[in-house]
Scaffold this motif. Structure first.
Motif, PDB file in Angstrom:
ATOM      1  N   GLY A  59      -0.660  -1.454 -12.148  1.00  0.00           N
ATOM      2  CA  GLY A  59      -0.388  -0.056 -12.387  1.00  0.00           C
ATOM      3  C   GLY A  59       0.216   0.189 -13.617  1.00  0.00           C
ATOM      4  O   GLY A  59       0.185   1.062 -14.301  1.00  0.00           O
ATOM      5  N   LEU A  62      -2.104  -0.483 -16.438  1.00  0.00           N
ATOM      6  CA  LEU A  62      -2.669   0.968 -16.860  1.00  0.00           C
ATOM      7  C   LEU A  62      -1.518   1.682 -17.448  1.00  0.00           C
ATOM      8  O   LEU A  62      -2.085   2.563 -18.156  1.00  0.00           O
ATOM      9  CB  LEU A  62      -3.309   1.304 -15.583  1.00  0.00           C
ATOM     10  N   SER A 218     -16.257   3.979 -17.090  1.00  0.00           N
ATOM     11  CA  SER A 218     -14.956   3.620 -16.337  1.00  0.00           C
ATOM     12  C   SER A 218     -14.927   1.924 -16.112  1.00  0.00           C
ATOM     13  O   SER A 218     -13.537   1.393 -16.353  1.00  0.00           O
ATOM     14  CB  SER A 218     -14.864   4.057 -14.852  1.00  0.00           C
ATOM     15  N   LEU A 222     -11.842  -0.355 -17.851  1.00  0.00           N
ATOM     16  CA  LEU A 222     -10.776  -1.366 -16.994  1.00  0.00           C
ATOM     17  C   LEU A 222     -10.994  -2.768 -17.480  1.00  0.00           C
ATOM     18  O   LEU A 222     -10.014  -3.520 -17.474  1.00  0.00           O
ATOM     19  CB  LEU A 222     -11.532  -1.200 -15.544  1.00  0.00           C
ATOM     20  N   PHE A 266      -6.895   5.265 -11.190  1.00  0.00           N
ATOM     21  CA  PHE A 266      -6.424   4.160 -10.990  1.00  0.00           C
ATOM     22  C   PHE A 266      -4.813   3.943 -11.201  1.00  0.00           C
ATOM     23  O   PHE A 266      -4.331   3.361 -10.584  1.00  0.00           O
ATOM     24  CB  PHE A 266      -7.359   2.984 -11.764  1.00  0.00           C
ATOM     25  N   LYS A 267      -4.635   4.452 -12.261  1.00  0.00           N
ATOM     26  CA  LYS A 267      -3.311   4.150 -12.837  1.00  0.00           C
ATOM     27  C   LYS A 267      -2.246   5.044 -11.990  1.00  0.00           C
ATOM     28  O   LYS A 267      -1.071   4.368 -11.425  1.00  0.00           O
ATOM     29  CB  LYS A 267      -2.935   4.889 -14.062  1.00  0.00           C
ATOM     30  N   LEU A 270      -2.304   2.828  -8.207  1.00  0.00           N
ATOM     31  CA  LEU A 270      -1.633   1.618  -8.629  1.00  0.00           C
ATOM     32  C   LEU A 270       0.042   1.660  -8.833  1.00  0.00           C
ATOM     33  O   LEU A 270       0.783   0.982  -8.426  1.00  0.00           O
ATOM     34  CB  LEU A 270      -2.213   0.753  -9.389  1.00  0.00           C
TER      35      LEU A 270
END
Length: 590
Positions: A59, A62, A218, A222, A266-267, A270
């Motif tokens: 996290g 990101l 996406s 990533l 996602f960031k 996480l």
């Protein structure tokens, strides 16, 4: 079992974080508290803290990638003086002070030096998240914090490489060759990453987008982050630094916003898990067994860092308030300290007992930062209240009251004055009041949301109030006060956007003027004329659009709480408008 642990993490966050937000303590402190509650020292619902921390650190990676996307290389280059000036001063001064303290407390010189450096580093993820929640990232202390944090991440590279020198491991030149070779490899890899970013990343992303498969976009975003993080990890550097560099390299590309949108979900998840894991790492047993040493270390760490940062901020000519905010924001220890603690423990420079105390102290210092910022806010508010001057006495009665005399309100006032319609102007910003009075404007200092002030302005006898306040919440408070206490008074209200307009409609404003709507229509009319459309046709097109949009605004008000219905309405609006223009075009003579 993994599924059960995931449920525990999510449940803890869903229960604790909203509670802390409601109490005004912020989401980050909520995540830390949730972690402490479910961790091995709390309820013991989750045992494997290290495994969770390793996953959750992605996290932070990101987060740094997204921050890099906001910084174009040119802008980063322009920041170099602040990064290396403020950053090097903070790291050097704080490291020496903390190392001296550690040495005086009995640690060996080499161990004290590494511990001093480890504690001088602040938490990049923690600070950026806290300041972001408070909308302070673009403030003077927010920008200074980012520069210092960036330097700290860079400074960690040579320190990790130099630790073998401090431990005295290796023989003769071999001990010296290792660190210097590591630095050379790091420089070569970073240079290669910059070159690959310039040459390969954009064409590859363009190729991925050409497939028109959203999931691949996406996946590519990533992959870029994970790939750079793995590359940095292979050469024993901070994975977050590689992600940041990748973000910077893509910052001036046409795909920046799409990448950010792909990464954001996602960031956030996480990063929340990372803060939970940090909270889990707090050994409450150590706090219970040795409360005084732990408290002493936390107070010493926060005080030394805050005083050093305050002095550096003032020397950099920052205002006292900004320097104090900088000092509080970076006063905690950081997650990279945990990495360095592990290194010095393995090298035998510091005992495990001392490391346990330091880990708990760093975690508690993180928890202290939001509380210190809340205390700062309250002290600032109290001083502002003490220094606030009395509202002006109003000794006139006019048919119109203008609440808010900024750009919007002044234009209304000038037109009214031109037509010889008297009005009473109210403005809550003392700087604006004093500035306008220097130019001969008659204006009263006061908050139009205060019913006593409206009564003094004879709102019960006025015909109209123009709510021209820039701040949405202050605007709503004023409208609510007027509707509750002066129901016969007509309200012409300025709306910043569509949601604000909906709220004004719900509270009974009689006339709502969207502040950029008419000027945008005028710009559209002029653009059509510049493109060769006749002035009469351009006026007719704009008139059609305005009437249709105002009708749709009223229709959407009824479904304003239904996001899906609003999206469908917006799509229908565009389709209806196109049909209107197509029908009109067919009717016009060619």
């Amino acid at each position: 079992m993994q599924l059960a642990q995931s449920a525990i993490f999510l449940a803890a966050a869903v229960v604790v974080v909203p509670l802390f937000k409601r109490l005004g303590l912020g989401s980050v402190l909520g995540y830390l508290a949730a972690g402490a509650a479910i961790g091995p020292s709390g309820l013991g619902l989750v045992e494997h803290v290290e495994d969770t921390l390793h996953v959750a650190e992605f996290g932070v990676v990101l987060l740094l990638f997204v921050i890099g996307l906001e910084l174009q290389p040119k802008r980063l280059w322009e920041m170099r003086a602040g990064v290396f000036g403020l950053g090097s001063a903070q790291v050097a001064v704080t490291s020496l002070l903390l190392a001296a303290g550690a040495w005086l407390l009995g640690l060996p010189p080499a161990g004290a030096l590494v511990i001093g450096f480890a504690l001088s580093l602040s938490s990049t993820a923690f600070v950026l998240q806290v300041l972001g929640e408070r909308l302070e990232l673009t403030s003077p202390h927010g920008r200074a914090s980012f520069k210092i944090l960036l330097f700290q991440d860079l400074a960690a590279i040579p320190v990790l490489a130099a630790i073998p020198l401090l431990t005295g491991s290796g023989e003769g030149s071999e001990a010296t060759q290792g660190p210097w070779m590591s630095l050379a490899i790091a420089a070569a890899v970073i240079a290669g990453l910059v070159l690959a970013g310039r040459v390969l990343l954009r064409p590859l992303f363009r190729w991925v987008l050409s497939t028109r498969v959203n999931e691949l976009s996406s996946a590519w975003a990533l992959l870029v982050v994970i790939g750079t993080a793995l590359l940095m990890d292979l050469i024993h550097l901070e994975a977050a630094l590689g992600a940041f560099l990748a973000g910077v390299l893509l910052a001036d590309s046409e795909y920046r916003h799409e990448l950010e949108a792909d990464i954001e979900p996602f960031k956030g998840l996480l990063l929340g898990l990372f803060f939970v894991a940090v909270g889990m790492s707090a050994d409450l047993g150590v706090i219970a067994a040795k409360p005084l040493p732990v408290l002493t270390i936390v107070l010493g760490l926060v005080t030394v860092k805050a005083l050093a940062l305050l002095a550096i901020g003032r020397l950099a000519k920052m205002p006292l308030g900004s320097a104090a905010s900088l000092a509080i924001a970076l006063s905690q220890g950081g997650e990279f300290a945990f990495v360095l603690f592990g290194v010095v423990k393995t090298a035998g420079l510091v005992t495990g007992e001392v490391i346990d105390l330091l880990v708990v102290a760093v975690t508690l210092s993180m928890m202290a930062t939001p509380l210190l910022l809340i205390a700062r806010d309250r002290i600032t508010a109290r001083r502002a209240a003490q220094n606030r001057r009395e509202f002006d006495a109003i000794d006139e009665e006019n048919p119109v009251i203008i609440a808010g005399f900024g750009r919007f309100g002044q234009i209304v006032g000038r037109v009214l004055r031109m037509t010889r319609i008297p009005f009473t102007a109210l403005e809550v910003d003392t700087t604006q009041v004093d500035f306008l009075r220097r130019f001969g404007n008659e204006i009263y200092y006061g908050d139009a949301a205060r019913v006593d002030l409206l009564r003094a302005a004879k709102a019960d006898k006025a015909r109209l109030i123009v709510v021209a306040i820039d701040d949405v919440e202050a605007s709503m408070r004023t409208v609510e006060t007027v509707r509750r206490n002066f129901p016969a008074l007509r309200i012409v209200a300025r709306a910043r956007n569509r949601p604000h307009a909906f709220r004004l409609m719900a509270h009974g404003a009689h006339v709502i003027v969207r502040e950029t709507f008419l000027s945008s229509l005028e710009a559209a009319r002029r653009s059509l004329e510049e493109l060769g459309v006749t002035p009469s046709d351009a006026r007719e097109y704009v008139k059609t659009f305005r009437e249709h949009d105002e009708r749709v605004l009223n229709e959407q008000y009824a479904i304003r709480h239904d996001e899906a219905a609003l999206i469908a309405s917006a799509k229908k609006f565009s389709a209806d408008l196109e049909r209107l223009f197509d029908a009109d075009a067919r009717q016009r003579p060619r």
